[in-house]
Design a protein around this motif. Structure first.
Motif, PDB file in Angstrom:
ATOM      1  N   LYS A  12     -12.028   7.395  -9.046  1.00 18.18           N
ATOM      2  CA  LYS A  12     -11.556   6.162  -9.640  1.00 18.18           C
ATOM      3  C   LYS A  12     -12.510   5.966 -10.936  1.00 18.18           C
ATOM      4  O   LYS A  12     -12.128   5.533 -11.851  1.00 18.18           O
ATOM      5  CB  LYS A  12     -11.866   5.091  -8.615  1.00 18.18           C
ATOM      6  CG  LYS A  12     -11.730   3.700  -9.142  1.00 18.18           C
ATOM      7  CD  LYS A  12     -11.806   2.564  -8.060  1.00 18.18           C
ATOM      8  CE  LYS A  12     -11.680   1.380  -8.597  1.00 18.18           C
ATOM      9  NZ  LYS A  12     -11.958   0.152  -7.590  1.00 18.18           N
ATOM     10  N   CYS A  42       0.839  -1.408   0.061  1.00 26.78           N
ATOM     11  CA  CYS A  42       0.034   0.006   0.005  1.00 26.78           C
ATOM     12  C   CYS A  42       0.811   1.219   0.110  1.00 26.78           C
ATOM     13  O   CYS A  42       0.489   2.395  -0.585  1.00 26.78           O
ATOM     14  CB  CYS A  42      -0.907  -0.199   1.005  1.00 26.78           C
ATOM     15  SG  CYS A  42      -2.193  -1.235   1.023  1.00 26.78           S
ATOM     16  N   GLU A  86     -11.003   5.342 -14.600  1.00 25.51           N
ATOM     17  CA  GLU A  86     -11.237   4.214 -15.206  1.00 25.51           C
ATOM     18  C   GLU A  86     -12.161   4.205 -16.744  1.00 25.51           C
ATOM     19  O   GLU A  86     -11.933   3.164 -17.296  1.00 25.51           O
ATOM     20  CB  GLU A  86     -11.787   3.195 -14.319  1.00 25.51           C
ATOM     21  CG  GLU A  86     -10.850   2.814 -13.171  1.00 25.51           C
ATOM     22  CD  GLU A  86     -11.546   1.767 -12.187  1.00 25.51           C
ATOM     23  OE1 GLU A  86     -12.630   1.615 -12.183  1.00 25.51           O
ATOM     24  OE2 GLU A  86     -10.428   1.112 -11.487  1.00 25.51           O
ATOM     25  N   GLU A 106      -2.789   6.197  -7.853  1.00 26.25           N
ATOM     26  CA  GLU A 106      -3.647   5.069  -7.408  1.00 26.25           C
ATOM     27  C   GLU A 106      -4.128   5.273  -6.101  1.00 26.25           C
ATOM     28  O   GLU A 106      -5.219   4.901  -5.517  1.00 26.25           O
ATOM     29  CB  GLU A 106      -2.614   3.857  -7.142  1.00 26.25           C
ATOM     30  CG  GLU A 106      -2.175   3.318  -8.700  1.00 26.25           C
ATOM     31  CD  GLU A 106      -3.523   2.643  -9.296  1.00 26.25           C
ATOM     32  OE1 GLU A 106      -4.304   1.948  -8.609  1.00 26.25           O
ATOM     33  OE2 GLU A 106      -3.315   2.838 -10.538  1.00 26.25           O
ATOM     34  N   LYS A 107      -3.641   6.095  -5.222  1.00 25.31           N
ATOM     35  CA  LYS A 107      -4.152   6.573  -3.976  1.00 25.31           C
ATOM     36  C   LYS A 107      -5.281   7.359  -3.972  1.00 25.31           C
ATOM     37  O   LYS A 107      -6.361   7.109  -3.054  1.00 25.31           O
ATOM     38  CB  LYS A 107      -2.855   7.250  -3.061  1.00 25.31           C
ATOM     39  CG  LYS A 107      -1.791   6.409  -2.627  1.00 25.31           C
ATOM     40  CD  LYS A 107      -0.880   7.149  -1.887  1.00 25.31           C
ATOM     41  CE  LYS A 107       0.328   6.277  -1.483  1.00 25.31           C
ATOM     42  NZ  LYS A 107       1.524   7.207  -0.909  1.00 25.31           N
ATOM     43  N   GLN A 161      -4.276   7.148 -18.671  1.00 27.01           N
ATOM     44  CA  GLN A 161      -4.121   6.663 -17.290  1.00 27.01           C
ATOM     45  C   GLN A 161      -2.607   6.775 -16.879  1.00 27.01           C
ATOM     46  O   GLN A 161      -2.083   7.111 -15.699  1.00 27.01           O
ATOM     47  CB  GLN A 161      -4.808   5.368 -16.947  1.00 27.01           C
ATOM     48  CG  GLN A 161      -6.186   5.387 -16.975  1.00 27.01           C
ATOM     49  CD  GLN A 161      -6.814   4.107 -16.529  1.00 27.01           C
ATOM     50  OE1 GLN A 161      -6.571   3.466 -15.761  1.00 27.01           O
ATOM     51  NE2 GLN A 161      -7.832   3.889 -17.276  1.00 27.01           N
ATOM     52  N   LYS A 185       2.185   2.318  -3.696  1.00 23.55           N
ATOM     53  CA  LYS A 185       1.028   2.802  -4.644  1.00 23.55           C
ATOM     54  C   LYS A 185       1.357   4.266  -5.099  1.00 23.55           C
ATOM     55  O   LYS A 185       1.773   5.098  -4.162  1.00 23.55           O
ATOM     56  CB  LYS A 185      -0.060   2.659  -4.171  1.00 23.55           C
ATOM     57  CG  LYS A 185      -0.489   1.174  -3.920  1.00 23.55           C
ATOM     58  CD  LYS A 185      -2.134   1.017  -3.893  1.00 23.55           C
ATOM     59  CE  LYS A 185      -2.550  -0.325  -3.821  1.00 23.55           C
ATOM     60  NZ  LYS A 185      -2.642  -1.215  -4.806  1.00 23.55           N
ATOM     61  N   LYS A 233      -7.536   7.026  -6.393  1.00 21.05           N
ATOM     62  CA  LYS A 233      -8.423   6.137  -6.673  1.00 21.05           C
ATOM     63  C   LYS A 233      -9.061   5.188  -5.578  1.00 21.05           C
ATOM     64  O   LYS A 233     -10.433   4.996  -5.654  1.00 21.05           O
ATOM     65  CB  LYS A 233      -7.807   4.979  -8.050  1.00 21.05           C
ATOM     66  CG  LYS A 233      -7.687   5.656  -9.191  1.00 21.05           C
ATOM     67  CD  LYS A 233      -6.943   4.952 -10.315  1.00 21.05           C
ATOM     68  CE  LYS A 233      -7.312   3.613 -10.561  1.00 21.05           C
ATOM     69  NZ  LYS A 233      -6.645   2.791 -11.442  1.00 21.05           N
ATOM     70  N   MET A 234      -8.214   4.928  -4.927  1.00 27.22           N
ATOM     71  CA  MET A 234      -8.660   4.310  -3.527  1.00 27.22           C
ATOM     72  C   MET A 234      -9.447   4.862  -2.670  1.00 27.22           C
ATOM     73  O   MET A 234     -10.244   4.539  -2.005  1.00 27.22           O
ATOM     74  CB  MET A 234      -7.387   3.675  -2.846  1.00 27.22           C
ATOM     75  CG  MET A 234      -6.767   2.414  -3.545  1.00 27.22           C
ATOM     76  SD  MET A 234      -5.307   1.673  -2.536  1.00 27.22           S
ATOM     77  CE  MET A 234      -5.020   2.597  -1.202  1.00 27.22           C
TER      78      MET A 234
END
Length: 164
Positions: free
Chosen positions: A33, A16, A37, A23-24, A44, A19, A26-27
């Motif tokens: 996110k 984690c 996507e 990405e963070k 991206q 990342k 998106k989480m």
């Protein structure tokens, strides 16, 4: 059994922490996110965001300009992460993806450098708004920080933390 669980937890924490900043986002932000996507893998892969923010954001949004307008599968001209808090602080982080993007550099512009030596053009520096732009690996980036409690150093610290 406890040792195995401890080892698995350590691996998950390490994964984690590695990342990237996008990405963070998106989480932590489902709307970001969803927008990301919908875009092509190529877009991206070029998106970038800072690891350091000069304030704790309450919300993050992703906007983009595309041809045709509103089509995430179209030709994406730029993407922009907008970080905001309830106190009026806003950070815009823009990635210009259009290969034809250029900036008007007529006249003298104040410049500085990022820690990796990349030259940064200072677009604005006032008590309320600071803005910079730079080019890295044939992609243009821009950042604008709004809020009276910030200095140019805060914006440059965010720029230096960009996860490309």
């Amino acid at each position: 059994m406890k040792k195995i669980l401890g080892f698995l937890l350590l691996i998950m924490l390490a994964a984690c922490s590695e990342k990237g900043a996008v990405e963070k986002l998106k989480m932590n932000y489902p709307s970001v996110k969803k927008e990301i996507e919908q875009m092509s893998t190529e877009v991206q892969n070029k998106m970038a965001a800072p690891d350091f923010l000069p304030f704790q954001p309450k919300d993050v949004q992703l906007t983009y300009a595309a041809e045709p307008a509103g089509d995430p599968k179209g030709d994406i001209l730029h993407t922009e992460f907008i970080y905001g808090n309830e106190k009026g602080s806003v950070l815009h982080v823009t990635t210009f993806l259009n290969k034809k993007a250029t900036f008007n550099d007529e006249g003298e512009k104040k410049t500085t450098k990022l820690k990796d030596g990349t030259e940064v053009v200072i677009e604005a520096e006032s008590s309320e708004v600071m803005a910079i732009r730079w080019r890295k690996d044939d992609v243009y980036y821009g950042m604008m920080l709004m809020g009276s409690e910030f200095k140019m150093e805060d914006l440059l610290k965010s720029a230096n933390s960009m996860d490309y």
